[in-house]
Design a protein around this motif. Sequence first.
Motif, PDB file in Angstrom:
ATOM      1  N   ARG A  78       0.825  -1.213   0.000  1.00 45.36           N
ATOM      2  CA  ARG A  78       0.000   0.000   0.000  1.00 45.36           C
ATOM      3  C   ARG A  78       0.856   1.258   0.000  1.00 45.36           C
ATOM      4  NH1 ARG A  78      -4.854   0.268   3.965  1.00 45.36           N
ATOM      5  NH2 ARG A  78      -5.215   2.037   2.617  1.00 45.36           N
ATOM      6  N   ARG A  79       0.281   2.305  -0.565  1.00 45.61           N
ATOM      7  CA  ARG A  79       0.935   3.625  -0.557  1.00 45.61           C
ATOM      8  C   ARG A  79       0.096   4.566   0.299  1.00 45.61           C
ATOM      9  NH1 ARG A  79       2.088   2.378  -6.142  1.00 45.61           N
ATOM     10  NH2 ARG A  79       4.348   2.429  -6.470  1.00 45.61           N
ATOM     11  N   TYR A  80       0.775   5.312   1.162  1.00 41.21           N
ATOM     12  CA  TYR A  80       0.104   6.306   2.000  1.00 41.21           C
ATOM     13  C   TYR A  80       0.682   7.683   1.684  1.00 41.21           C
ATOM     14  CZ  TYR A  80      -2.126   2.847   5.058  1.00 41.21           C
ATOM     15  OH  TYR A  80      -2.904   1.842   5.547  1.00 41.21           O
ATOM     16  N   LEU A  81      -0.167   8.688   1.748  1.00 38.39           N
ATOM     17  CA  LEU A  81       0.277  10.060   1.530  1.00 38.39           C
ATOM     18  C   LEU A  81       0.878  10.629   2.804  1.00 38.39           C
ATOM     19  CD1 LEU A  81      -2.870  11.356  -0.398  1.00 38.39           C
ATOM     20  CD2 LEU A  81      -0.675  10.673  -1.393  1.00 38.39           C
ATOM     21  N   LYS A  82       1.669  11.678   2.659  1.00 37.47           N
ATOM     22  CA  LYS A  82       2.198  12.400   3.810  1.00 37.47           C
ATOM     23  C   LYS A  82       1.016  12.823   4.690  1.00 37.47           C
ATOM     24  CE  LYS A  82       4.836  16.435   5.091  1.00 37.47           C
ATOM     25  NZ  LYS A  82       5.419  17.705   4.702  1.00 37.47           N
ATOM     26  N   ASP A  83       1.167  12.690   5.992  1.00 31.90           N
ATOM     27  CA  ASP A  83       0.173  13.039   7.017  1.00 31.90           C
ATOM     28  C   ASP A  83      -0.960  12.021   7.166  1.00 31.90           C
ATOM     29  OD1 ASP A  83       1.588  15.371   7.676  1.00 31.90           O
ATOM     30  OD2 ASP A  83       0.471  16.561   6.215  1.00 31.90           O
ATOM     31  N   GLN A  84      -1.013  11.013   6.301  1.00 33.78           N
ATOM     32  CA  GLN A  84      -2.053   9.985   6.429  1.00 33.78           C
ATOM     33  C   GLN A  84      -1.735   9.087   7.629  1.00 33.78           C
ATOM     34  OE1 GLN A  84      -2.704   8.180   2.593  1.00 33.78           O
ATOM     35  NE2 GLN A  84      -4.675   7.331   3.184  1.00 33.78           N
ATOM     36  N   TYR A  85      -2.797   8.614   8.290  1.00 33.37           N
ATOM     37  CA  TYR A  85      -2.630   7.754   9.473  1.00 33.37           C
ATOM     38  C   TYR A  85      -2.668   6.277   9.091  1.00 33.37           C
ATOM     39  CZ  TYR A  85      -3.270  11.660  12.713  1.00 33.37           C
ATOM     40  OH  TYR A  85      -3.114  12.827  13.426  1.00 33.37           O
ATOM     41  N   LEU A  86      -1.783   5.496   9.695  1.00 25.74           N
ATOM     42  CA  LEU A  86      -1.860   4.036   9.581  1.00 25.74           C
ATOM     43  C   LEU A  86      -2.820   3.521  10.633  1.00 25.74           C
ATOM     44  CD1 LEU A  86       1.906   3.020   9.196  1.00 25.74           C
ATOM     45  CD2 LEU A  86       0.329   3.842   7.469  1.00 25.74           C
ATOM     46  N   VAL A  87      -2.797   4.168  11.798  1.00 24.78           N
ATOM     47  CA  VAL A  87      -3.727   3.842  12.884  1.00 24.78           C
ATOM     48  C   VAL A  87      -3.910   5.092  13.732  1.00 24.78           C
ATOM     49  CG1 VAL A  87      -1.961   2.941  14.477  1.00 24.78           C
ATOM     50  CG2 VAL A  87      -4.302   2.178  14.721  1.00 24.78           C
ATOM     51  N   GLN A  88      -5.129   5.273  14.256  1.00 22.64           N
ATOM     52  CA  GLN A  88      -5.410   6.411  15.125  1.00 22.64           C
ATOM     53  C   GLN A  88      -5.792   5.921  16.516  1.00 22.64           C
ATOM     54  OE1 GLN A  88      -7.961   8.673  12.031  1.00 22.64           O
ATOM     55  NE2 GLN A  88      -7.110  10.263  13.348  1.00 22.64           N
ATOM     56  N   GLN A  89      -5.392   6.707  17.505  1.00 20.25           N
ATOM     57  CA  GLN A  89      -5.722   6.426  18.894  1.00 20.25           C
ATOM     58  C   GLN A  89      -7.210   6.097  19.003  1.00 20.25           C
ATOM     59  OE1 GLN A  89      -3.165   9.534  20.754  1.00 20.25           O
ATOM     60  NE2 GLN A  89      -4.477   9.235  22.503  1.00 20.25           N
ATOM     61  N   GLY A  90      -7.519   5.005  19.696  1.00 18.87           N
ATOM     62  CA  GLY A  90      -8.926   4.638  19.876  1.00 18.87           C
ATOM     63  C   GLY A  90      -9.446   3.644  18.859  1.00 18.87           C
TER      64      GLY A  90
END
Length: 196
Positions: free
Chosen positions: A31-43
């Motif tokens: 997978r490709r993620y953009l700058k500032d994109q989250y892989l996982v978020q708190q919660g």
Amino acid sequence: MNVTPIIDYFNRIVSLTEEEETLIREKVIYRRYLKDQYLVQQGDVCKHISFIVKGCAKQFYASPDGLEHILMFAIEDWWASDMGSFITQTPADYNVQCIEQTELIQLNHIDLEELFLKIPKLERCFRKITERSLVASQKRIVRNFSKTAKERYLFFKENYPTIESRIPQYMLASYLGITKEFLSRIKSQIAKEDKS
């Protein structure tokens, strides 16, 4: 997509057969993620562990007052996830966010457990990865208690020489547990010492 980097990584720890490599290739996702994109978020529950092929990410805790407390950075050939959340499949304590455009090879929890059953040596491989991570984390806690901010900065600079140029100074300051102004003073002091 080329998933060879993760196969090469595993082969540096355990020797995989061609059949085992094929089983892994069938389960991983590129997978490709953009700058500032989250892989996982708190919660949220961390659904994947992510192996970085290209790019840089940070793991941090966002306190109720909105401050970011950075625990680690991850670059090529490193893993990025909230391991506690991934292992227990419970809500994440940490955020994992891309600092650069990032390319990853991911494994979800169900597929990884299935691979552990089919390839027992892969479970040993992940035990070794987890052990290294635990040791590094414990050593960092001791450094934070026993070393000055300057000593912590010099340790980071010496042990992770390629990361500093890739991250904003305020992120490095957060990782070191100091303000960016104090980090600037430390760097100025070191620059003066180097000249004399």
